[in-house]
Design a protein around this motif. Structure first.
Motif, PDB file in Angstrom:
ATOM      1  N   ALA A 172       0.821  -1.220   0.000  1.00  0.00           N
ATOM      2  CA  ALA A 172       0.000   0.000   0.000  1.00  0.00           C
ATOM      3  C   ALA A 172       0.852   1.265   0.000  1.00  0.00           C
ATOM      4  CB  ALA A 172      -0.935  -0.011   1.204  1.00  0.00           C
ATOM      5  N   ASP A 173       2.022   1.210   0.631  1.00  0.00           N
ATOM      6  CA  ASP A 173       2.850   2.424   0.695  1.00  0.00           C
ATOM      7  C   ASP A 173       3.523   2.759  -0.642  1.00  0.00           C
ATOM      8  OD1 ASP A 173       4.680   0.367   0.654  1.00  0.00           O
ATOM      9  OD2 ASP A 173       5.759   0.982   2.456  1.00  0.00           O
ATOM     10  N   LYS A 174       3.404   1.864  -1.612  1.00  0.00           N
ATOM     11  CA  LYS A 174       3.934   2.139  -2.954  1.00  0.00           C
ATOM     12  C   LYS A 174       2.812   2.465  -3.943  1.00  0.00           C
ATOM     13  CE  LYS A 174       8.277   1.023  -2.030  1.00  0.00           C
ATOM     14  NZ  LYS A 174       9.385   2.006  -2.101  1.00  0.00           N
ATOM     15  N   PHE A 175       1.600   2.493  -3.445  1.00  0.00           N
ATOM     16  CA  PHE A 175       0.449   2.639  -4.336  1.00  0.00           C
ATOM     17  C   PHE A 175       0.496   3.952  -5.121  1.00  0.00           C
ATOM     18  CE2 PHE A 175      -3.858   3.979  -5.382  1.00  0.00           C
ATOM     19  CZ  PHE A 175      -4.355   2.850  -6.007  1.00  0.00           C
ATOM     20  N   GLU A 176       0.673   5.054  -4.437  1.00  0.00           N
ATOM     21  CA  GLU A 176       0.630   6.356  -5.099  1.00  0.00           C
ATOM     22  C   GLU A 176       1.749   6.532  -6.113  1.00  0.00           C
ATOM     23  OE1 GLU A 176      -1.729   8.529  -4.936  1.00  0.00           O
ATOM     24  OE2 GLU A 176      -2.864   7.412  -3.417  1.00  0.00           O
ATOM     25  N   SER A 177       2.903   5.981  -5.819  1.00  0.00           N
ATOM     26  CA  SER A 177       4.069   6.227  -6.669  1.00  0.00           C
ATOM     27  C   SER A 177       4.278   5.182  -7.770  1.00  0.00           C
ATOM     28  CB  SER A 177       5.341   6.289  -5.808  1.00  0.00           C
ATOM     29  OG  SER A 177       5.493   5.094  -5.057  1.00  0.00           O
ATOM     30  N   HIS A 178       3.784   3.953  -7.555  1.00  0.00           N
ATOM     31  CA  HIS A 178       4.146   2.891  -8.496  1.00  0.00           C
ATOM     32  C   HIS A 178       2.988   2.070  -9.055  1.00  0.00           C
ATOM     33  CE1 HIS A 178       8.025   3.659  -6.479  1.00  0.00           C
ATOM     34  NE2 HIS A 178       8.554   3.257  -7.619  1.00  0.00           N
ATOM     35  N   PHE A 179       1.821   2.197  -8.500  1.00  0.00           N
ATOM     36  CA  PHE A 179       0.721   1.353  -8.978  1.00  0.00           C
ATOM     37  C   PHE A 179       0.147   1.904 -10.282  1.00  0.00           C
ATOM     38  CE2 PHE A 179      -3.596  -0.294  -9.259  1.00  0.00           C
ATOM     39  CZ  PHE A 179      -3.395  -1.633  -8.990  1.00  0.00           C
ATOM     40  N   LYS A 180      -0.047   1.014 -11.261  1.00  0.00           N
ATOM     41  CA  LYS A 180      -0.627   1.402 -12.546  1.00  0.00           C
ATOM     42  C   LYS A 180      -1.934   0.639 -12.741  1.00  0.00           C
ATOM     43  CE  LYS A 180       3.802   2.464 -14.751  1.00  0.00           C
ATOM     44  NZ  LYS A 180       4.734   2.135 -15.845  1.00  0.00           N
ATOM     45  N   THR A 181      -3.005   1.395 -12.960  1.00  0.00           N
ATOM     46  CA  THR A 181      -4.312   0.770 -13.137  1.00  0.00           C
ATOM     47  C   THR A 181      -4.452   0.248 -14.557  1.00  0.00           C
ATOM     48  OG1 THR A 181      -5.295   2.268 -11.515  1.00  0.00           O
ATOM     49  CG2 THR A 181      -6.811   1.103 -12.962  1.00  0.00           C
ATOM     50  N   ASP A 182      -4.817  -1.015 -14.664  1.00  0.00           N
ATOM     51  CA  ASP A 182      -5.046  -1.666 -15.946  1.00  0.00           C
ATOM     52  C   ASP A 182      -6.458  -1.329 -16.425  1.00  0.00           C
ATOM     53  OD1 ASP A 182      -5.941  -4.136 -17.629  1.00  0.00           O
ATOM     54  OD2 ASP A 182      -3.782  -4.354 -17.478  1.00  0.00           O
ATOM     55  N   SER A 183      -6.650  -1.262 -17.746  1.00  0.00           N
ATOM     56  CA  SER A 183      -7.997  -0.959 -18.259  1.00  0.00           C
ATOM     57  C   SER A 183      -8.971  -2.092 -17.957  1.00  0.00           C
ATOM     58  CB  SER A 183      -7.952  -0.688 -19.766  1.00  0.00           C
ATOM     59  OG  SER A 183      -7.596  -1.856 -20.494  1.00  0.00           O
ATOM     60  N   LEU A 184      -8.443  -3.298 -17.741  1.00  0.00           N
ATOM     61  CA  LEU A 184      -9.288  -4.416 -17.332  1.00  0.00           C
ATOM     62  C   LEU A 184      -9.226  -4.521 -15.808  1.00  0.00           C
ATOM     63  CD1 LEU A 184      -8.478  -7.160 -20.020  1.00  0.00           C
ATOM     64  CD2 LEU A 184     -10.622  -5.886 -19.731  1.00  0.00           C
ATOM     65  N   THR A 185      -9.930  -3.635 -15.157  1.00  0.00           N
ATOM     66  CA  THR A 185      -9.907  -3.571 -13.698  1.00  0.00           C
ATOM     67  C   THR A 185     -11.327  -3.487 -13.151  1.00  0.00           C
ATOM     68  OG1 THR A 185      -7.726  -2.505 -13.568  1.00  0.00           O
ATOM     69  CG2 THR A 185      -9.205  -2.192 -11.694  1.00  0.00           C
ATOM     70  N   VAL A 186     -11.624  -4.396 -12.218  1.00  0.00           N
ATOM     71  CA  VAL A 186     -12.874  -4.331 -11.465  1.00  0.00           C
ATOM     72  C   VAL A 186     -12.503  -4.290  -9.986  1.00  0.00           C
ATOM     73  CG1 VAL A 186     -15.044  -5.473 -10.866  1.00  0.00           C
ATOM     74  CG2 VAL A 186     -14.162  -5.609 -13.208  1.00  0.00           C
ATOM     75  N   VAL A 187     -12.952  -3.274  -9.291  1.00  0.00           N
ATOM     76  CA  VAL A 187     -12.641  -3.134  -7.867  1.00  0.00           C
ATOM     77  C   VAL A 187     -13.666  -3.924  -7.062  1.00  0.00           C
ATOM     78  CG1 VAL A 187     -12.350  -1.533  -5.946  1.00  0.00           C
ATOM     79  CG2 VAL A 187     -11.627  -0.868  -8.262  1.00  0.00           C
ATOM     80  N   TRP A 188     -13.189  -4.949  -6.368  1.00  0.00           N
ATOM     81  CA  TRP A 188     -14.067  -5.771  -5.541  1.00  0.00           C
ATOM     82  C   TRP A 188     -14.181  -5.236  -4.110  1.00  0.00           C
ATOM     83  CZ3 TRP A 188     -12.840 -11.668  -6.664  1.00  0.00           C
ATOM     84  CH2 TRP A 188     -13.466 -12.023  -7.873  1.00  0.00           C
TER      85      TRP A 188
END
Length: 283
Positions: free
Chosen positions: A108-124
């Motif tokens: 979670a601490d890398k979310f803002e800087s390194h996470f890339k959202t894929d176009s095939l994404t469903v948030v559960w």
């Protein structure tokens, strides 16, 4: 029904574990264009706090089921890129209950800087409201990309250059070498051109799927049946026939795409390569 049971297990684990802050579904199960079946993997991402605790004590996996087969790519030397910083950790697991989860842990601490959202994404699940406005899932990130003249020229050159190696291998009856060159060097160029033509026919708003999995649905039946004939056995003569079919298809696809996109086509290169291959076969 089985899918709902598996989803429920994943969410129960996440909801009851304070370290897991979000659950994301990616892949084919998030793709509205894919007809679901029992063999689809669950491509899951857990956004987690206390990342290392999941690796030090892996008993949490049992809450998903009993793994009968697994792979841990991030602990393997095979395919490892020493120059790449890996923040995530993957668990690829097939369970006794006959389903597969490809689970990625992401800190979670890398979310803002390194996470890339894929176009095939469903948030559960999203405990911290990181995904306040999730967009509708689509396969747009996987659409066939329109080539440039340079890309087209280089793919064609690679094909025409490397089929000469296949021809030499077949002439020498070095079937393992010839097959390796054909499948691992020539065929990717062959498929790239077919893929570009499919993309062009759909205004580059379509995906062929991983390893051409949607090819049968998108390619005209006569062409598809001819493509299948390029997959041969270990017989030398059969491989010559397969190579000739591949060359004919590639020639047609090269001319078709070049004309459609107004690209320059090196016809001399194609003719000389074909002559070289035919001469090698007859000698």
């Amino acid at each position: 029904m089985q899918t709902e049971k598996q989803k429920k297990k994943i969410l129960q684990l996440a909801e009851n574990d304070e370290r897991i802050r979000a659950v994301i579904l990616n892949g084919s199960r998030a793709n509205p264009n894919v007809c679901p079946d029992q063999y689809q993997d669950f491509d899951i991402v857990f956004i987690v706090n206390d990342f290392n605790s999941f690796l030090n004590d892996r008993s949490w996996i049992k809450k998903l089921g009993k793994p009968i087969l697994q792979q841990l790519p991030d602990e393997m030397e095979l395919g490892k890129d020493v120059n790449q910083d890996n923040f995530a950790f993957g668990f690829l697991m097939i369970f006794e209950e006959d389903y597969r989860i490809d689970l990625t842990l992401f800190p979670a601490d890398k979310f803002e800087s390194h996470f890339k959202t894929d176009s095939l994404t469903v948030v559960w699940l999203d405990k911290d409201h990181r995904f306040e406005k999730p967009s509708k899932p689509s396969d747009k990130d996987y659409h066939i990309k329109k080539p440039t003249q340079k890309e087209f020229t280089e793919v064609c050159n690679e094909f025409w250059w490397t089929i000469t190696n296949v021809a030499k291998g077949l002439k020498r009856e070095e079937i393992i070498y010839a097959k390796d060159m054909l499948e691992n060097v020539v065929r990717p160029m062959f498929w790239q051109l077919i893929e570009w033509n499919i993309g062009n026919e759909h205004d580059f708003q379509i995906s062929l799927g991983k390893s051409g999995k949607f090819a049968k649905k998108l390619i005209p039946k006569p062409l598809y049946e001819n493509i299948l004939k390029t997959y041969s056995d270990s017989n030398i003569e059969n491989n010559w026939k397969a190579l000739l079919i591949m060359v004919n298809i590639f020639t047609n696809e090269q001319n078709k795409l070049g004309k459609a996109l107004k690209f320059q086509i090196n016809t001399t290169e194609a003719e000389n390569s074909t002559k070289y291959m035919q001469k090698t076969r007859k000698e």
